[in-house]
Design a protein around this motif. Structure first.
Motif, PDB file in Angstrom:
ATOM      1  N   LEU A  78       0.831  -1.210   0.000  1.00 52.09           N
ATOM      2  CA  LEU A  78       0.000   0.000   0.000  1.00 52.09           C
ATOM      3  C   LEU A  78       0.864   1.258   0.000  1.00 52.09           C
ATOM      4  O   LEU A  78       0.588   2.226  -0.728  1.00 52.09           O
ATOM      5  N   TYR A  79       1.908   1.243   0.817  1.00 53.03           N
ATOM      6  CA  TYR A  79       2.835   2.383   0.924  1.00 53.03           C
ATOM      7  C   TYR A  79       3.527   2.639  -0.414  1.00 53.03           C
ATOM      8  O   TYR A  79       3.524   3.766  -0.919  1.00 53.03           O
ATOM      9  N   ASN A  80       4.111   1.594  -0.983  1.00 55.29           N
ATOM     10  CA  ASN A  80       4.827   1.742  -2.250  1.00 55.29           C
ATOM     11  C   ASN A  80       3.880   2.176  -3.368  1.00 55.29           C
ATOM     12  O   ASN A  80       4.219   3.049  -4.178  1.00 55.29           O
ATOM     13  N   ASN A  81       2.692   1.600  -3.427  1.00 59.36           N
ATOM     14  CA  ASN A  81       1.718   1.947  -4.454  1.00 59.36           C
ATOM     15  C   ASN A  81       1.241   3.393  -4.294  1.00 59.36           C
ATOM     16  O   ASN A  81       1.100   4.118  -5.287  1.00 59.36           O
ATOM     17  N   HIS A  82       1.002   3.794  -3.071  1.00 58.90           N
ATOM     18  CA  HIS A  82       0.558   5.170  -2.800  1.00 58.90           C
ATOM     19  C   HIS A  82       1.570   6.190  -3.336  1.00 58.90           C
ATOM     20  O   HIS A  82       1.200   7.146  -4.024  1.00 58.90           O
ATOM     21  N   HIS A  83       2.834   5.965  -3.048  1.00 59.71           N
ATOM     22  CA  HIS A  83       3.858   6.924  -3.492  1.00 59.71           C
ATOM     23  C   HIS A  83       4.127   6.819  -4.989  1.00 59.71           C
ATOM     24  O   HIS A  83       4.402   7.829  -5.638  1.00 59.71           O
ATOM     25  N   TYR A  84       3.990   5.630  -5.546  1.00 55.51           N
ATOM     26  CA  TYR A  84       4.158   5.466  -6.992  1.00 55.51           C
ATOM     27  C   TYR A  84       3.046   6.206  -7.744  1.00 55.51           C
ATOM     28  O   TYR A  84       3.312   6.958  -8.679  1.00 55.51           O
ATOM     29  N   CYS A  85       1.802   6.003  -7.314  1.00 55.25           N
ATOM     30  CA  CYS A  85       0.653   6.638  -7.986  1.00 55.25           C
ATOM     31  C   CYS A  85       0.647   8.149  -7.838  1.00 55.25           C
ATOM     32  O   CYS A  85       0.172   8.853  -8.729  1.00 55.25           O
ATOM     33  N   ASN A  86       1.153   8.641  -6.727  1.00 57.40           N
ATOM     34  CA  ASN A  86       1.177  10.090  -6.491  1.00 57.40           C
ATOM     35  C   ASN A  86       2.474  10.745  -6.940  1.00 57.40           C
ATOM     36  O   ASN A  86       2.649  11.947  -6.721  1.00 57.40           O
ATOM     37  N   HIS A  87       3.375   9.950  -7.512  1.00 58.80           N
ATOM     38  CA  HIS A  87       4.671  10.460  -7.977  1.00 58.80           C
ATOM     39  C   HIS A  87       5.411  11.176  -6.851  1.00 58.80           C
ATOM     40  O   HIS A  87       5.960  12.269  -7.031  1.00 58.80           O
ATOM     41  N   THR A  88       5.397  10.568  -5.675  1.00 62.32           N
ATOM     42  CA  THR A  88       6.075  11.133  -4.509  1.00 62.32           C
ATOM     43  C   THR A  88       7.078  10.122  -3.970  1.00 62.32           C
ATOM     44  O   THR A  88       7.052   8.952  -4.342  1.00 62.32           O
ATOM     45  N   LYS A  89       7.930  10.601  -3.101  1.00 58.06           N
ATOM     46  CA  LYS A  89       8.863   9.726  -2.396  1.00 58.06           C
ATOM     47  C   LYS A  89       8.435   9.704  -0.943  1.00 58.06           C
ATOM     48  O   LYS A  89       8.194  10.749  -0.346  1.00 58.06           O
ATOM     49  N   GLY A  90       8.343   8.542  -0.380  1.00 60.60           N
ATOM     50  CA  GLY A  90       8.050   8.441   1.039  1.00 60.60           C
ATOM     51  C   GLY A  90       9.307   8.707   1.847  1.00 60.60           C
ATOM     52  O   GLY A  90      10.384   8.956   1.299  1.00 60.60           O
ATOM     53  N   THR A  91       9.172   8.624   3.135  1.00 57.95           N
ATOM     54  CA  THR A  91      10.317   8.811   4.016  1.00 57.95           C
ATOM     55  C   THR A  91      11.315   7.671   3.864  1.00 57.95           C
ATOM     56  O   THR A  91      12.515   7.855   4.034  1.00 57.95           O
ATOM     57  N   TYR A  92      10.796   6.486   3.536  1.00 54.98           N
ATOM     58  CA  TYR A  92      11.638   5.297   3.396  1.00 54.98           C
ATOM     59  C   TYR A  92      11.403   4.620   2.050  1.00 54.98           C
ATOM     60  O   TYR A  92      10.318   4.717   1.485  1.00 54.98           O
ATOM     61  N   GLU A  93      12.434   3.938   1.569  1.00 56.29           N
ATOM     62  CA  GLU A  93      12.298   2.988   0.466  1.00 56.29           C
ATOM     63  C   GLU A  93      12.228   1.621   1.136  1.00 56.29           C
ATOM     64  O   GLU A  93      13.134   1.257   1.897  1.00 56.29           O
ATOM     65  N   ILE A  94      11.159   0.876   0.867  1.00 51.93           N
ATOM     66  CA  ILE A  94      10.965  -0.414   1.527  1.00 51.93           C
ATOM     67  C   ILE A  94      10.816  -1.488   0.462  1.00 51.93           C
ATOM     68  O   ILE A  94       9.953  -1.403  -0.409  1.00 51.93           O
ATOM     69  N   ASP A  95      11.658  -2.512   0.529  1.00 50.22           N
ATOM     70  CA  ASP A  95      11.615  -3.634  -0.399  1.00 50.22           C
ATOM     71  C   ASP A  95      10.595  -4.646   0.114  1.00 50.22           C
ATOM     72  O   ASP A  95      10.759  -5.201   1.200  1.00 50.22           O
ATOM     73  N   ILE A  96       9.580  -4.900  -0.679  1.00 52.19           N
ATOM     74  CA  ILE A  96       8.500  -5.791  -0.250  1.00 52.19           C
ATOM     75  C   ILE A  96       8.940  -7.253  -0.161  1.00 52.19           C
ATOM     76  O   ILE A  96       8.367  -8.034   0.599  1.00 52.19           O
ATOM     77  N   GLU A  97       9.966  -7.632  -0.893  1.00 51.57           N
ATOM     78  CA  GLU A  97      10.432  -9.030  -0.866  1.00 51.57           C
ATOM     79  C   GLU A  97      11.334  -9.303   0.338  1.00 51.57           C
ATOM     80  O   GLU A  97      11.154 -10.285   1.046  1.00 51.57           O
ATOM     81  N   THR A  98      12.316  -8.441   0.551  1.00 49.32           N
ATOM     82  CA  THR A  98      13.285  -8.684   1.626  1.00 49.32           C
ATOM     83  C   THR A  98      12.872  -8.029   2.943  1.00 49.32           C
ATOM     84  O   THR A  98      13.428  -8.337   3.990  1.00 49.32           O
ATOM     85  N   LEU A  99      11.918  -7.104   2.880  1.00 51.11           N
ATOM     86  CA  LEU A  99      11.445  -6.328   4.029  1.00 51.11           C
ATOM     87  C   LEU A  99      12.504  -5.372   4.586  1.00 51.11           C
ATOM     88  O   LEU A  99      12.346  -4.826   5.670  1.00 51.11           O
ATOM     89  N   HIS A 100      13.569  -5.148   3.824  1.00 53.96           N
ATOM     90  CA  HIS A 100      14.594  -4.187   4.229  1.00 53.96           C
ATOM     91  C   HIS A 100      14.172  -2.786   3.793  1.00 53.96           C
ATOM     92  O   HIS A 100      13.481  -2.627   2.795  1.00 53.96           O
ATOM     93  N   PHE A 101      14.586  -1.805   4.556  1.00 48.91           N
ATOM     94  CA  PHE A 101      14.226  -0.424   4.260  1.00 48.91           C
ATOM     95  C   PHE A 101      15.434   0.469   4.449  1.00 48.91           C
ATOM     96  O   PHE A 101      16.400   0.118   5.123  1.00 48.91           O
ATOM     97  N   LYS A 102      15.363   1.642   3.831  1.00 47.46           N
ATOM     98  CA  LYS A 102      16.375   2.682   4.026  1.00 47.46           C
ATOM     99  C   LYS A 102      15.706   4.024   3.799  1.00 47.46           C
ATOM    100  O   LYS A 102      14.673   4.132   3.134  1.00 47.46           O
ATOM    101  N   ARG A 103      16.302   5.048   4.368  1.00 45.22           N
ATOM    102  CA  ARG A 103      15.777   6.398   4.190  1.00 45.22           C
ATOM    103  C   ARG A 103      15.923   6.828   2.745  1.00 45.22           C
ATOM    104  O   ARG A 103      16.910   6.496   2.089  1.00 45.22           O
ATOM    105  N   THR A 104      14.959   7.611   2.275  1.00 47.49           N
ATOM    106  CA  THR A 104      15.084   8.146   0.919  1.00 47.49           C
ATOM    107  C   THR A 104      16.042   9.328   0.885  1.00 47.49           C
ATOM    108  O   THR A 104      16.614   9.626  -0.148  1.00 47.49           O
TER     109      THR A 104
END
Length: 145
Positions: A78-104
């Motif tokens: 939901l988070y990744n889709n929300h930012h993709y559809c709105n052409h925005t960057k969230g606070t974090y980049e989160i990989d849905i497969e590995t569940l790892h995240f990092k700050r944008t």
């Protein structure tokens, strides 16, 4: 009732988990987030999680529990889709497969700073909520406000 923060709502709620895991548990993965949030005494009393106890308690008070790894993955989608559809960057980049995240942004984000402060201290109560207290020792056995 506890006063809940007014940011990172909706699809961005998963950011609270990222702050919890990175700032209080020192990991960049959401893999064990459901386990950490389970509330099990054996988890909460673990010496390694002692610095995170207040943050864990606050997260549970804010009703931000994703109880399974699948619910975490759904929140990430939901988070990744929300930012993709709105052409925005969230606070974090989160990989849905590995569940790892990092700050944008490698610089300190003010929302992360606020979230860290909110999670590290007890949440305040809403002042407009009335609590009814029933006293068994009262003459009429009723409740008082």
């Amino acid at each position: 009732m506890r006063t809940k923060p007014n940011f990172w709502k909706g699809a961005d709620r998963i950011c609270w988990y990222c702050v919890l895991m990175k700032e209080f548990i020192n990991t960049d993965s959401l893999e064990y987030a459901p386990l950490v949030m389970s509330g099990m005494a054996s988890i909460l009393n673990a010496p390694a999680l002692e610095p995170a106890r207040q943050a864990l308690f606050n997260m549970r008070q804010m009703s931000l529990t994703f109880v399974t790894q699948q619910s975490v993955k759904h929140a990430i989608a939901l988070y990744n889709n929300h930012h993709y559809c709105n052409h925005t960057k969230g606070t974090y980049e989160i990989d849905i497969e590995t569940l790892h995240f990092k700050r944008t942004d490698p610089l300190e984000d003010s929302l992360i700073t606020q979230a860290r402060q909110i999670l590290s201290t007890p949440l305040p109560y809403d002042s407009y909520v009335w609590f009814y207290i029933c006293r068994s020792s009262s003459a009429d056995g009723g409740c008082v406000r």
